[in-house]
Design a protein around this motif. Sequence first.
Motif, PDB file in Angstrom:
ATOM      1  N   TRP B  13     113.987  37.568  14.554  1.00  0.00           N
ATOM      2  CA  TRP B  13     114.615  38.345  15.616  1.00  0.00           C
ATOM      3  C   TRP B  13     113.551  38.949  16.531  1.00  0.00           C
TER       4      TRP B  13
ATOM      5  N   LEU C  50     125.462  44.013  16.462  1.00  0.00           N
ATOM      6  CA  LEU C  50     124.040  43.932  16.774  1.00  0.00           C
ATOM      7  C   LEU C  50     123.799  43.939  18.270  1.00  0.00           C
ATOM      8  N   GLY C  53     124.266  47.323  19.759  1.00  0.00           N
ATOM      9  CA  GLY C  53     123.172  48.223  19.490  1.00  0.00           C
ATOM     10  C   GLY C  53     123.252  48.968  18.166  1.00  0.00           C
ATOM     11  N   ILE C  54     122.274  48.703  17.324  1.00  0.00           N
ATOM     12  CA  ILE C  54     122.052  49.495  16.125  1.00  0.00           C
ATOM     13  C   ILE C  54     120.633  50.016  16.233  1.00  0.00           C
ATOM     14  N   VAL C  56     117.416  51.956  14.396  1.00  0.00           N
ATOM     15  CA  VAL C  56     116.816  52.356  13.129  1.00  0.00           C
ATOM     16  C   VAL C  56     116.426  53.826  13.233  1.00  0.00           C
TER      17      VAL C  56
ATOM     18  N   TYR D  19     115.870  45.059  22.907  1.00  0.00           N
ATOM     19  CA  TYR D  19     116.586  46.233  23.429  1.00  0.00           C
ATOM     20  C   TYR D  19     115.803  46.940  24.540  1.00  0.00           C
ATOM     21  N   ASN D  24     110.946  49.507  16.284  1.00  0.00           N
ATOM     22  CA  ASN D  24     110.669  50.434  15.181  1.00  0.00           C
ATOM     23  C   ASN D  24     109.502  49.976  14.299  1.00  0.00           C
ATOM     24  N   TYR D  63     112.461  58.285  13.192  1.00  0.00           N
ATOM     25  CA  TYR D  63     112.410  58.085  14.641  1.00  0.00           C
ATOM     26  C   TYR D  63     113.204  59.192  15.314  1.00  0.00           C
TER      27      TYR D  63
END
Lengths: 148, 148, 148, 148
Positions: B13, C50, C53-54, C56, D19, D24, D63
């Motif tokens: 990804w 996904l 938007g996810i 972390v 994104y 992250n 985060y």
Amino acid sequence: MTEPYAVEVPLRWSDMDAYGHVNNVQYLRLLEDARVVGLREWLPTGATMLEEGIVVSRHAIEYRAPLTYRPAPVRVDLWVTHVHGCGFDLGYVVRDPASVGESVYAVAETGLVLYDFDAGRPRRLAPTAREVLGAHVGDPVAFRWDRR
Amino acid sequence: MTEPYAVEVPLRWSDMDAYGHVNNVQYLRLLEDARVVGLREWLPTGATMLEEGIVVSRHAIEYRAPLTYRPAPVRVDLWVTHVHGCGFDLGYVVRDPASVGESVYAVAETGLVLYDFDAGRPRRLAPTAREVLGAHVGDPVAFRWDRR
Amino acid sequence: MTEPYAVEVPLRWSDMDAYGHVNNVQYLRLLEDARVVGLREWLPTGATMLEEGIVVSRHAIEYRAPLTYRPAPVRVDLWVTHVHGCGFDLGYVVRDPASVGESVYAVAETGLVLYDFDAGRPRRLAPTAREVLGAHVGDPVAFRWDRR
Amino acid sequence: MTEPYAVEVPLRWSDMDAYGHVNNVQYLRLLEDARVVGLREWLPTGATMLEEGIVVSRHAIEYRAPLTYRPAPVRVDLWVTHVHGCGFDLGYVVRDPASVGESVYAVAETGLVLYDFDAGRPRRLAPTAREVLGAHVGDPVAFRWDRR
């Protein structure tokens, strides 16, 4: 014919591979960073051009000497090798900042095409961008390798 | 003249960049993986050759179509374009496994030199390695770009 | 309490760092890949979740044994450790596929929050997603390290 | 109790994911770079300690705010949270250099163990290293997340 534009590009410890040298693929990351910085500084419309989309159409790179991680950045000399209707080519020399003319780690060239992602096709260079890029045109990249 | 050797290479990804496409630099990671797998499978001495050191002397890559992340791997066709005393060149086509002959994402070539890190100099290909590599020699890479 | 979900994740030669081991940061890439694959397979709305938007929100990882590159993938066991209104936590064990129960390379946990980038705020888990995730809830991650 | 040590860490355009934010996992690369620079500067034996081997035993990261690529570096505040016989823990705050106290992007902690790769076992901190590290000891990392 203008002088190449010098960009200092910091290394990361993780640029090294299992051989303990900066990995050959990571050199292209260094070029990417030099290019992003250079284009922003050259072009009044630099940020916009980047956001609207520039596509890499090709790369050629020749490695000259192994590079190991150190805290000091490398120097990437950056110039334009060709300008055409929808894009341009950039030449690079990756070298040691402390010893200009020696310690060349790599020479490279990248083909860039301006692309309209929404329309799905290349878009033309604006006249102002063409003019700015024209002012950075320099020699062809001195590749040693010749096509067989 | 042999058929190229097909290696399935999974995407990650994170290969995508801020444009949502597999980043141009990451293509070279895919080639690296195809190369590591291919050389291990071709050469009885493959693992040893890799551990003792192969240095990339150059890359050339042309991008043909944008690639987005998907769970299915891409297919990298791999063959030898040239063998010389201390190394060899590899050609690649990155394509979709489901549609051979179409959906070419990139074509590329890599120059490799066997290197003796302790002695600090290239080392010669063993006759058996030369023979194995010779059996994988194929056409030159069909680059569109010509040197200007 | 369900069994963890096993995802095979291929390594890349470049996951190794200058020490010749898979770099500690790259483990989180392996977890990312396991997570992307797992969530797509668990959730009928996985791809949509996904794309929408996810984010972390945190990671915790403990390394248990060094991992070196090999052509065979590692196995990542994946399960849900907690579900809340706007997100969920995932637990992982990175292990050798050939020796379940032994050869644990790392254990880890990730906090995930569903995020509406346009509105600039978290968004709530849909009931169907909540139900699916609930079916994958398992034990807490067996971290050795205790907060001091 | 000393002030954290501030290291400026440059971003790379490629740190962004699909994104459009710094990914992250790449935050841990920024921490790695801050750590490599910090340890070299703190320790007279820093380079040696790194070459002889330090192993990351764990990471925890939270985060706080999204970070997008910009030419200016981020600032990583670095300090020691714990010293023990064979290693030490580091705390970090990733923040904007221009606005100290605000714009915290992440807080994190890393466990480090000195390792003798040849002998295959941890090795003890030298008294001088222990003393230097002791001078950088600061507060625990202010994680929001509590173990459930």
